[in-house]
Design an enzyme around this catalytic site. Structure first.
Site, PDB file in Angstrom:
ATOM      1  N   GLU A 107       0.850  -1.195   0.000  1.00 28.99           N
ATOM      2  CA  GLU A 107       0.000   0.000   0.000  1.00 28.99           C
ATOM      3  C   GLU A 107       0.879   1.236   0.000  1.00 28.99           C
ATOM      4  OE1 GLU A 107      -2.903   0.394   3.098  1.00 28.99           O
ATOM      5  OE2 GLU A 107      -3.598  -1.669   2.851  1.00 28.99           O
ATOM      6  N   ASP A 157      -6.241   8.143  10.518  1.00 23.57           N
ATOM      7  CA  ASP A 157      -4.913   7.719  10.952  1.00 23.57           C
ATOM      8  C   ASP A 157      -4.542   8.190  12.344  1.00 23.57           C
ATOM      9  OD1 ASP A 157      -3.745   6.167   8.774  1.00 23.57           O
ATOM     10  OD2 ASP A 157      -4.063   7.996   7.607  1.00 23.57           O
TER      11      ASP A 157
END
Lengths: 267, 398
Positions: A49, A60
């Protein structure tokens, strides 16, 4: 056939599960990211990724936030991230690339042009953590034409939404291991096994688990109940710790080796 | 009255729900609960009681005669939201969401805050309703507004300094959303402006429309007609949408939103999302946004912490695009001048946010006629700003 599908077909034949590392492109700089991608492959990664740094990464935790901030300081953007894929390919990396990006950079790029570029840069899939199924019709339609897989996320809170999220999904389904943002953790959603089972009820494509998986023990545990694991923050932290080594030409190899070793022991 | 947003939370192309999947069911459940409980007579009764007996509504629509005379022509009215408990319109929404949270069985609330007005309002409501409260505030803002931090703590709230990003309001909003993702099952997020994912922009508008509803009734009582101009400051845009919404169908009423131009829209230091922004997705919805060409969100700048925000509520973006409302920038200096003007002509210290709306009327005044009626939303009082004004002017009067 999309590279992601080829990879999972091969893994299935060999009765193996996928190891999918994440890194933030441009942390500490794009060229180093390209080298790290090669190390990830050498360490046994099956798919990687490529994280596009973003100013406001809602999904995040602190580790990836910090990596984004470092990358943004030298103007890394969605174009440089796509270019990193091409550079890695030129350096001999064979594994499939997934671009992990928040929606706004894609939107500003322009959806039509975006998919042309994604294809041109040999990227096989997309993960957009802030684009729920209700908002994704336009993007999915273009992705299908371009044969790019948009990887859907399902969460422990998705419940009755699972069915509609995975309907028609391509590549694999990304099962979020627990409530919360990305980042290493010691405990996961208690019903996670049942949750993955639920997802599998509605789709035949692989189910991969991510969010918080940070060591070998956890990776093994989740690999037993799914088709693969994503490891993000733990690797980004390894990179963060290796930055002093990576930025000094005399110790750069040592830094790269450190990252490779960490990833290799996850497999 | 417009029926927007549609079922997907869209005002035209603006709005929507751009959030991690983990939050989707919580947002859907919130929308259903809002629709269910807000229809109940007992909810309306409880909220009306608190707005009246606790916050002191209705707030006056005050004819600012000396300011009107000073500016020459039009009659200027001030909607005195500054006279609410806690000193600003923020309490309208915080009380309503607090009552909703309670009915949904949630006993923990969180909020984001910039200058601290919404944080103080939420801490207040949490104390009143006996709920646990966490307020996320940018580390920079906790320093600039140390007094408000203490105020929230006095009220029993925990203030969590946010050290990510630019350490201001937008980052506090990000962190509140991240916390909510982790604690979605037992926590209610009291969002303070008409921004964020659906249903927040709709819910906050409906909880703030009491400003416009009262104004409409009050001006009809006093003047026997509707105003020609309604002016309100806009950061995220909650006081403005609350004021504008009941006038949207009245095509003869000009709606003017005033955004912060900081050091000037031609500089890099402003918060003029409408004048200089482009369409994008930020904190859960599609709207105008200050961003670079790669979609990275830019930092905003304004002397007023409440307007210092790179985004804007989606309904405002819609009203701009259909040209039902007009959005204009006002600089720090213009706002400071207007603040002092109101202090001296009326004996009212307005919040720096509200001073932007006053400054716009000062700028418009030469073009107005003596028959014109102008309503300004005086969204908050300026006590909180006295220190920063003193710092800005070096203690001297301008």
């Amino acid at each position: 056939m999309n590279l992601i599908d080829q990879t999972f077909t091969r893994l299935k034949e060999n009765q193996k599960t996928a190891l999918i590392p994440f890194l933030t492109i441009g942390d500490p700089d794009v060229d180093t990211s390209v080298q790290i991608i090669a190390e990830l492959e050498a360490a046994g990664a099956d798919i990687v990724e490529l994280g596009v740094p973003y100013s406001d990464p809602l999904a995040d935790g602190p580790v990836i936030q910090r990596a984004s901030q470092r990358a943004l300081k030298h103007q890394v953007n969605i174009v440089s991230c796509m270019e990193a894929a091409v550079k890695a390919r030129a350096a001999g990396v064979k594994l499939p690339f997934i671009l992990f990006t928040y929606y706004n950079p894609v939107l500003q790029f322009g959806l039509d042009r975006f998919f042309e570029e994604v294809k041109k840069h040999d990227i096989s899939g997309l993960i957009i953590p802030d684009l729920p199924v209700e908002e994704s019709a336009e993007l999915t339609r273009r992705a299908e034409t371009a044969e790019i897989h948009v990887i859907p996320l399902v969460a422990p809170t998705s419940n009755e939404r699972i069915k509609s999220i995975v309907a028609g999904a391509k590549g694999f389904v990304y099962c979020v291991s627990s409530l919360g943002v990305t980042g290493e953790r010691s405990s996961f959603f208690v019903g996670v096994e049942e949750f993955i089972g639920q997802v599998k009820q509605y789709t035949d494509i692989p189910a991969v688990v991510g969010f918080g998986i940070s060591n070998r023990e956890q990776a093994e545990k989740f690999a037993r109940i799914s088709d693969g694991v994503v490891v993000g923050s733990a690797i980004v932290r390894q990179i963060e710790e290796a930055i002093p080594l990576l930025q000094n030409m005399d110790t750069r190899q040592e830094g790269l080796l450190q990252i490779r070793k960490f990833v290799a022991q996850l497999k | 009255m417009t029926q927007l947003p549609d079922q997907n939370g869209r005002f035209g192309e603006f709005g929507g729900r751009f959030v991690p999947e983990t939050l989707m069911n919580a947002l859907i459940h919130l929308e259903e609960s809002y629709k269910h409980f807000s229809q109940e007579p007992s909810f309306q009764e409880e909220l009306s009681y608190l707005l009246k007996q606790y916050s002191g509504r209705e707030t006056p629509l005050y004819y600012a005669e000396r300011l009107s005379k000073y500016l020459g022509k039009a009659k200027i009215y001030l909607k005195r939201e500054d006279l609410n408990h806690t000193g600003a319109h923020k309490i309208n929404n915080a009380l309503a969401q607090g009552v909703l949270a309670k009915r949904m069985g949630k006993n923990k609330v969180i909020a984001e805050t910039g200058a601290g007005q919404h944080g103080v309002a939420t801490a207040t409501v949490a104390a009143l309703l006996g709920m646990e409260c966490k307020v996320f505030m940018g580390e920079e803002d906790t320093k600039r507004q140390a007094l408000n931090v203490f105020r929230m703590q006095l009220l029993g709230a925990e203030v969590i300094p946010v050290s990510s990003g630019s350490r201001t309001l937008k980052d506090a909003g990000n962190e509140a959303l991240r916390y909510w993702v982790s604690n979605v099952e037992d926590t209610f997020y009291i969002l303070g402006s008409a921004v964020g994912p659906h249903p927040y922009p709709m819910m906050v508008r409906n909880f703030q429309r009491i400003i416009g509803d009262e104004t409409r009734r009050q001006i009809l009582e006093v003047e026997g007609r509707l105003p020609d101009h309604v002016v309100a400051a806009i950061g995220g845009g909650s006081n403005a949408i609350g004021m504008f919404y009941p006038f949207i169908e009245d095509q003869d009423v000009a709606l003017i939103g005033v955004e912060a131009a900081g050091k000037g829209v031609e500089t890099a230091f402003h918060a003029s999302t409408m004048s200089k922004g482009t369409k994008g997705v930020f904190q859960g919805s599609m709207s105008y946004l200050l961003q670079d060409k790669f979609g990275q969100v830019q930092e905003a700048f304004s002397i007023s912490a409440g307007l210092d925000y790179p985004g804007v509520g989606p309904e405002h973006s819609y009203l701009k695009d259909i040209e039902r409302a007009k959005y204009v920038p006002v600089t720090d200096q213009e706002a400071l001048d207007a603040l002092q003007l109101l202090c001296r002509t009326e004996g009212i210290i307005p919040a720096l946010e509200s001073a932007h709306a006053i400054a716009q009327v000062v700028k418009m005044a030469p073009g107005l006629s003596s028959d014109d009626i102008v309503v300004i939303c005086l969204s908050g009082r300026g006590d909180k700003d006295v220190e920063s004004i003193m710092a800005y002017t070096g203690g001297k009067q301008a």
